[in-house]
Design a protein around this motif. Structure first.
Motif, PDB file in Angstrom:
ATOM      1  N   GLU A 356      -0.765   8.200  -6.155  1.00  0.00           N
ATOM      2  CA  GLU A 356      -1.260   8.708  -7.440  1.00  0.00           C
ATOM      3  C   GLU A 356      -1.956   7.608  -8.232  1.00  0.00           C
ATOM      4  N   ALA A 357      -1.371   6.386  -8.218  1.00  0.00           N
ATOM      5  CA  ALA A 357      -1.987   5.258  -8.946  1.00  0.00           C
ATOM      6  C   ALA A 357      -3.362   4.912  -8.368  1.00  0.00           C
ATOM      7  N   LEU A 358      -3.504   4.955  -7.029  1.00  0.00           N
ATOM      8  CA  LEU A 358      -4.788   4.645  -6.403  1.00  0.00           C
ATOM      9  C   LEU A 358      -5.845   5.680  -6.762  1.00  0.00           C
ATOM     10  N   ARG A 359      -5.472   6.956  -6.807  1.00  0.00           N
ATOM     11  CA  ARG A 359      -6.459   7.991  -7.180  1.00  0.00           C
ATOM     12  C   ARG A 359      -6.911   7.822  -8.631  1.00  0.00           C
ATOM     13  N   GLY A 360      -5.993   7.399  -9.499  1.00  0.00           N
ATOM     14  CA  GLY A 360      -6.392   7.140 -10.893  1.00  0.00           C
ATOM     15  C   GLY A 360      -7.354   5.954 -10.974  1.00  0.00           C
ATOM     16  N   GLU A 361      -7.097   4.915 -10.192  1.00  0.00           N
ATOM     17  CA  GLU A 361      -7.996   3.742 -10.179  1.00  0.00           C
ATOM     18  C   GLU A 361      -9.387   4.137  -9.702  1.00  0.00           C
ATOM     19  N   ASP A 362      -9.497   5.036  -8.709  1.00  0.00           N
ATOM     20  CA  ASP A 362     -10.791   5.490  -8.190  1.00  0.00           C
ATOM     21  C   ASP A 362     -11.597   6.171  -9.300  1.00  0.00           C
ATOM     22  N   ARG A 363     -10.941   7.003 -10.096  1.00  0.00           N
ATOM     23  CA  ARG A 363     -11.657   7.686 -11.195  1.00  0.00           C
ATOM     24  C   ARG A 363     -12.122   6.679 -12.243  1.00  0.00           C
ATOM     25  N   ARG A 364     -11.264   5.660 -12.551  1.00  0.00           N
ATOM     26  CA  ARG A 364     -11.667   4.665 -13.560  1.00  0.00           C
ATOM     27  C   ARG A 364     -12.878   3.849 -13.088  1.00  0.00           C
ATOM     28  N   ILE A 365     -12.929   3.471 -11.823  1.00  0.00           N
ATOM     29  CA  ILE A 365     -14.072   2.693 -11.308  1.00  0.00           C
ATOM     30  C   ILE A 365     -15.360   3.494 -11.402  1.00  0.00           C
ATOM     31  N   ALA A 366     -15.315   4.792 -11.061  1.00  0.00           N
ATOM     32  CA  ALA A 366     -16.524   5.628 -11.144  1.00  0.00           C
ATOM     33  C   ALA A 366     -17.029   5.692 -12.579  1.00  0.00           C
ATOM     34  N   ASN A 367     -16.120   5.852 -13.551  1.00  0.00           N
ATOM     35  CA  ASN A 367     -16.542   5.899 -14.963  1.00  0.00           C
ATOM     36  C   ASN A 367     -17.154   4.567 -15.406  1.00  0.00           C
ATOM     37  N   GLU A 368     -16.551   3.448 -14.977  1.00  0.00           N
ATOM     38  CA  GLU A 368     -17.072   2.132 -15.396  1.00  0.00           C
ATOM     39  C   GLU A 368     -18.430   1.844 -14.751  1.00  0.00           C
ATOM     40  N   LEU A 369     -18.677   2.281 -13.502  1.00  0.00           N
ATOM     41  CA  LEU A 369     -19.994   2.100 -12.870  1.00  0.00           C
ATOM     42  C   LEU A 369     -21.068   2.887 -13.608  1.00  0.00           C
ATOM     43  N   SER A 370     -20.732   4.099 -14.088  1.00  0.00           N
ATOM     44  CA  SER A 370     -21.697   4.864 -14.884  1.00  0.00           C
ATOM     45  C   SER A 370     -22.042   4.116 -16.165  1.00  0.00           C
ATOM     46  N   ALA A 498     -10.160   0.473   1.064  1.00  0.00           N
ATOM     47  CA  ALA A 498      -9.302   0.059   2.176  1.00  0.00           C
ATOM     48  C   ALA A 498      -7.869   0.572   2.011  1.00  0.00           C
ATOM     49  N   ARG A 499      -7.417   0.817   0.781  1.00  0.00           N
ATOM     50  CA  ARG A 499      -6.019   1.186   0.540  1.00  0.00           C
ATOM     51  C   ARG A 499      -5.793   2.699   0.430  1.00  0.00           C
ATOM     52  N   LEU A 500      -6.700   3.423  -0.214  1.00  0.00           N
ATOM     53  CA  LEU A 500      -6.492   4.845  -0.494  1.00  0.00           C
ATOM     54  C   LEU A 500      -6.345   5.688   0.781  1.00  0.00           C
ATOM     55  N   PRO A 501      -7.233   5.524   1.821  1.00  0.00           N
ATOM     56  CA  PRO A 501      -7.048   6.344   3.028  1.00  0.00           C
ATOM     57  C   PRO A 501      -5.694   6.105   3.706  1.00  0.00           C
ATOM     58  N   ALA A 502      -5.213   4.846   3.657  1.00  0.00           N
ATOM     59  CA  ALA A 502      -3.926   4.551   4.294  1.00  0.00           C
ATOM     60  C   ALA A 502      -2.780   5.297   3.593  1.00  0.00           C
ATOM     61  N   ALA A 503      -2.820   5.356   2.240  1.00  0.00           N
ATOM     62  CA  ALA A 503      -1.763   6.067   1.504  1.00  0.00           C
ATOM     63  C   ALA A 503      -1.807   7.562   1.792  1.00  0.00           C
ATOM     64  N   GLU A 504      -3.019   8.140   1.865  1.00  0.00           N
ATOM     65  CA  GLU A 504      -3.137   9.575   2.152  1.00  0.00           C
ATOM     66  C   GLU A 504      -2.644   9.880   3.568  1.00  0.00           C
ATOM     67  N   GLU A 505      -2.962   9.010   4.518  1.00  0.00           N
ATOM     68  CA  GLU A 505      -2.495   9.216   5.890  1.00  0.00           C
ATOM     69  C   GLU A 505      -0.965   9.122   5.960  1.00  0.00           C
ATOM     70  N   ALA A 506      -0.366   8.198   5.182  1.00  0.00           N
ATOM     71  CA  ALA A 506       1.102   8.061   5.167  1.00  0.00           C
ATOM     72  C   ALA A 506       1.762   9.335   4.662  1.00  0.00           C
ATOM     73  N   GLU A 507       1.175   9.968   3.657  1.00  0.00           N
ATOM     74  CA  GLU A 507       1.733  11.212   3.105  1.00  0.00           C
ATOM     75  C   GLU A 507       1.793  12.290   4.190  1.00  0.00           C
ATOM     76  N   ARG A 508       0.748  12.351   5.024  1.00  0.00           N
ATOM     77  CA  ARG A 508       0.728  13.366   6.079  1.00  0.00           C
ATOM     78  C   ARG A 508       1.671  13.017   7.233  1.00  0.00           C
ATOM     79  N   ALA A 509       1.959  11.737   7.457  1.00  0.00           N
ATOM     80  CA  ALA A 509       2.736  11.309   8.633  1.00  0.00           C
ATOM     81  C   ALA A 509       4.252  11.396   8.429  1.00  0.00           C
ATOM     82  N   ILE A 510       4.757  11.470   7.192  1.00  0.00           N
ATOM     83  CA  ILE A 510       6.209  11.395   6.937  1.00  0.00           C
ATOM     84  C   ILE A 510       6.987  12.497   7.674  1.00  0.00           C
ATOM     85  N   PRO A 511       6.633  13.779   7.647  1.00  0.00           N
ATOM     86  CA  PRO A 511       7.410  14.802   8.386  1.00  0.00           C
ATOM     87  C   PRO A 511       7.452  14.528   9.891  1.00  0.00           C
ATOM     88  N   VAL A 512       6.326  14.089  10.468  1.00  0.00           N
ATOM     89  CA  VAL A 512       6.269  13.818  11.903  1.00  0.00           C
ATOM     90  C   VAL A 512       7.216  12.677  12.270  1.00  0.00           C
TER      91      VAL A 512
END
Length: 850
Positions: A356-370, A498-512
């Motif tokens: 959740e923290a990484l997704r918030g950081e992604d939105r802040r970077i997009a706003n600052e680039l604009s 580099a970090r966000l895709p790894a966190a999303e993949e971890a969320e999907r891998a926990i049940p397996v």
């Protein structure tokens, strides 16, 4: 040069724009100031010559971009060409490509090995360089007076380039160089002839020395023949002595060889006698050796049976050990997988907690680039506003200069009031003393008015420059801040990517991972693994009990065999002794017979050695006398060789002097030819120089320029102003000097160009530039060239603008393309075709043909 198509990328205010100019004859390039009108023309001159606004090449690259490109198609001398110039920020140089476009659309490369070669080829095809272009066919913004403002000598140089007199100058310079070469060669020949004459004078003395050396060589011939005969006799005596010496040496070597041979035979006899004694001793133990060998063979058969049983039991032991290993390995593998699955599950839960923290950081970077993009757009707007302030400051400076010139002219008129008979500057009637005072008062009031206007213009210029500097500094600061922020944001963006895709993949891998951990733990608890290995181990244990192997009996048997370890060797030795005994006895007999034969030969050889020494003692050794005679003969031959070598050197030197004597005569003839070249090339350099044919051609062309300029002035001023070009003037010392003065006549009188300012000065500038453009067209062999007028109407009133438009319309049939650049809104309606330039911050400047 006729423009046809222009494509621009990241050049000044343009990001990506393409303009098709095909079919235009008379058009206006219009749009508000700062939108990119002049930048469009700068793109053409930069593509052709690498010249344009901006002191540094990188200043022309669009803000925030790393490279720029201009692709320009144009027509010249009836052919179509394409030039593509590129540059990357920070690089020492860019690239330049030059192509000729075939009628079918194909392209032929005219690009050189380096940029300078390609640039020279472009200038050759255009028949003009950048300086000639901006002084004739291209009236650039703020440079309408580029030709008229130059010093008189520089005006003449531009005129020389327009007429294409460079070839005459090249011929003059080539003739001058040829004259220098002739003078240099003449001096070199004079020096060589002097040196050669001194050398040739030594020829008689050299001939005399050759005769003396020849006489000495003739006297050496009898001594050489006598010494050769004496050496031959001594060599024969020395050869006989050497033969006797060799015979004695051969006899001595034969004696030594026979003595060595008899000694070797004595040693061989003793060796064979010892060997025969050993063989007889071994044969005496034959029965004992055979009995031991037979007992050893019996024990070996028993040991083989026990070894087979041992091997079968060991094979089953190996099967049991192998099965145990496989079970252990499989257990370790499953335990390792279980540990990895548990660690992966812990790591996945940790990564999931940051999602959740990484997704918030992604939105802040997009706003600052604009926000950074908005800062860059603001900086560009500030830079354009600063450029507007500087142009206005330049206009204020020009106004101040014109006021200063008017003030100087006023002072000149006022100084005329001090003359004895002063006249009115308007009606030219004689002034009374009261009128003079009145005029002085008027002049003083006018000067005060001029001073106020001058100070106002200076103040306005300073204020505009201060504003421009402040805007530039602010824009630069904003751009730098935007670049820094963008760099930091891009770094954060890369880290986040580099970090966000790894966190999303971890969320999907926990049940397996949960399922994998539970399954592996169940397998270990139930011991349900390596089932095949466990079965093999049980079967091997059962078969091992059936073998019945006795290890103690096997060890006792091996101990008995160890006690008979030498039986094999003794048996083999016995067999060899039985075969060898008879042959060894025969060999001993042969060696004893050979020893007796060699003893007789040794006795005879010793007698022959005594006879050889006696014969050698009777012969004389003549080698010392031979060495002395050969040395004397060598001395005579060396002297003869030295004389021959010296004579050869003297003869070569004599032959060289004879050739040198002939060369001196040829050089004297060449000297006369070089003197003639000095005279001829000196006359050519003067004839083709600036004061020769070039001055004559300039004088012939000036009337055409004056006629064209005055024709234009008649249209623009109603015949009120007339221009005259003078190529000579008289200096203060009375000497006639070369120049190119511009004299202007109006209803007041004749004055220098420098005394005019404002609208009238621009009309003169414009008329002369049109005249130069037409002359340039004639020189290039083109009947319909191009004329470009960039922002030339700012100093004109309504009537002046009308007259300029009428003049341009009147000459449009003489040009293939006339392009008028202006920001004046009401002026663009005077022309049928136009190119409108607009500006959009995200897309940059855009040009559209209407």
């Amino acid at each position: 040069m006729i423009p046809r198509r222009l494509r621009i990328r990241n050049f000044l205010s343009y990001r990506d724009c393409e303009v098709d100019l095909t079919g235009l004859r008379l058009a206006v390039l219009c749009g508000p100031n700062g939108n990119g009108k002049s930048a469009l023309l700068d793109a053409m001159t930069w593509a052709l010559w690498g010249e344009g606004r901006g002191r540094l090449e990188d200043d022309r690259i669009h803000l925030g971009e790393q490279d720029m490109l201009v692709d320009f198609e144009f027509e010249a001398s009836g052919d179509l060409f394409q030039v593509v110039r590129k540059r990357t920020r920070g690089k020492a140089s860019g690239s330049l490509e030059f192509l000729q476009v075939n009628p079918e659309g194909g392209r032929t490369s005219l690009t050189g090995n380096v940029v300078s070669e390609t640039q020279a080829e472009i200038i050759r095809k255009l028949r003009m360089d950048y300086d000639t272009f901006v002084n004739s066919a291209f009236i650039a913004q703020g440079r309408a007076n580029e030709f008229t403002k130059k010093r008189p000598a520089d005006r003449k140089e531009v005129f020389r380039n327009v007429l294409g007199l460079e070839r005459y100058q090249e011929v003059a310079e080539a003739a001058g160089e040829r004259r220098k070469d002739a003078v240099s060669a003449l001096k070199e020949l004079e020096r060589n002839v002097g040196e050669a004459s001194q050398e040739v004078a030594t020829l008689p003395a050299l001939e005399k020395e050759l005769v003396e050396l020849g006489s000495e060589r003739t006297g050496l011939e009898p001594d050489s023949r006598r010494l050769e005969e004496h050496v031959l006799e001594l060599r024969q005596a020395a050869s006989e002595h050497d033969r006797l010496k060799k015979d004695a040496l051969s006899a001595m070597r034969n004696v030594e060889t026979l003595r060595t041979t008899t000694g070797d035979l004595e040693k061989a006899i003793a060796r064979f006698e010892a060997e025969l004694e050993g063989l007889r001793s071994k044969l005496a133990r034959a029965a004992e050796i055979r009995d031991g060998y037979e007992r050893l063979q019996c024990l070996r058969e028993q040991e083989q049976a026990l070894s087979a049983a041992q091997q079968k039991g060991q094979s089953l032991q190996d099967v049991i050990a192998n099965a145990d290993t496989r079970v252990s390995v499989e257990r370790a593998r499953i335990e390792g997988e279980l540990d990895r699955a548990r660690r992966d599950l812990v790591n996945a839960r940790e990564l999931e907690s940051t999602l959740e923290a990484l997704r918030g950081e992604d939105r802040r970077i997009a706003n600052e680039l604009s926000a950074v993009e908005r800062m860059v757009a603001s900086a560009e707007t500030g830079a354009e506003e600063a450029e507007k302030r500087r142009r206005k400051a330049s206009e204020a400076k020009g106004l101040a200069e014109r006021i200063r010139d008017e003030n100087a002219a006023l002072k000149e008129r006022e100084s005329q009031l001090d003359e004895a008979e002063a006249n009115c500057p308007i009606c030219l009637r004689e002034l009374s003393p009261g009128d003079v005072d009145h005029v002085r008062v008027e002049y003083a009031r006018e000067r005060e008015h001029m001073r106020a206007r001058f100070e106002e213009a200076k103040g306005e210029r300073a204020r505009l420059l201060d504003q421009a500097d402040a805007l530039t500094a602010e824009a630069t600061s904003t751009r730098d801040n935007a670049r820094r922020q963008e760099t930091l944001l891009r770094q954060r963006e890369r880290e986040l990517a580099a970090r966000l895709p790894a966190a999303e993949e971890a969320e999907r891998a926990i049940p397996v991972l949960h399922q994998a951990v539970d399954a592996l733990a169940a397998v270990l608890d139930a011991e349900e693994f390596a089932l095949e290995a466990r079965a093999e181990r049980g079967d091997a244990l059962a078969r091992l009990a059936e073998v019945g192997y006795d290890a103690h009996a096997h060890a006792a048997l091996r101990q008995q065999m160890a006690g008979l370890v030498g039986a094999d060797a003794d048996y083999q030795g016995l067999l060899v002794a039985e075969e060898r005994a008879d042959s060894a006895a025969k060999q001993l007999a042969r060696e004893r017979s050979e020893f007796q034969t060699r003893g007789c030969e040794l006795t005879k050889a010793e007698a022959a050695l005594v006879r050889a020494h006696a014969a050698l003692a009777l012969a004389e050794d003549v080698q010392p006398r031979l060495d002395e005679a050969q040395e004397n003969l060598s001395a005579v031959r060396r002297r003869d060789s030295e004389l021959a070598l010296h004579m050869g050197q003297l003869q070569a030197r004599r032959d060289a002097l004879v050739v040198r004597q002939s060369q001196v005569e040829l050089d004297m003839e060449r000297m006369q030819g070089l003197k003639e070249e000095d005279s001829v090339f000196g006359d050519l350099a003067k004839a083709f120089g600036r004061d020769g044919i070039q001055a004559m051609l300039i004088d012939q062309s000036l009337p055409r320029v004056e006629h064209t300029a005055n024709d234009m002035l008649d249209r623009m001023t109603g015949g009120r102003i007339h221009v005259n070009l003078a190529t000579q003037r008289q200096s203060a010392s009375g000497k006639i000097t070369e120049t190119l003065d511009i004299r202007i006549s109006d209803e007041i009188g004749t004055r220098d160009y420098e005394m005019y300012s404002g609208g009238e000065a621009f009309r003169v500038d414009f008329a002369l530039r049109i005249a130069l453009a037409r002359l340039l067209a004639e020189r290039a062999g083109a009947t319909l060239p191009t004329l470009i007028i960039d922002e030339g109407f700012g100093s004109q009133d309504a009537e002046g603008i009308d007259r300029l438009v009428q003049a341009i319309t009147a000459i449009q049939d003489e040009f293939r393309l006339i392009l008028v650049v202006t920001h004046i809104e009401e002026l663009k309606e005077r022309f049928e075709r136009r190119i409108e330039v607009t500006k959009d911050h995200p897309r940059g400047s855009l040009a559209r043909v209407i």
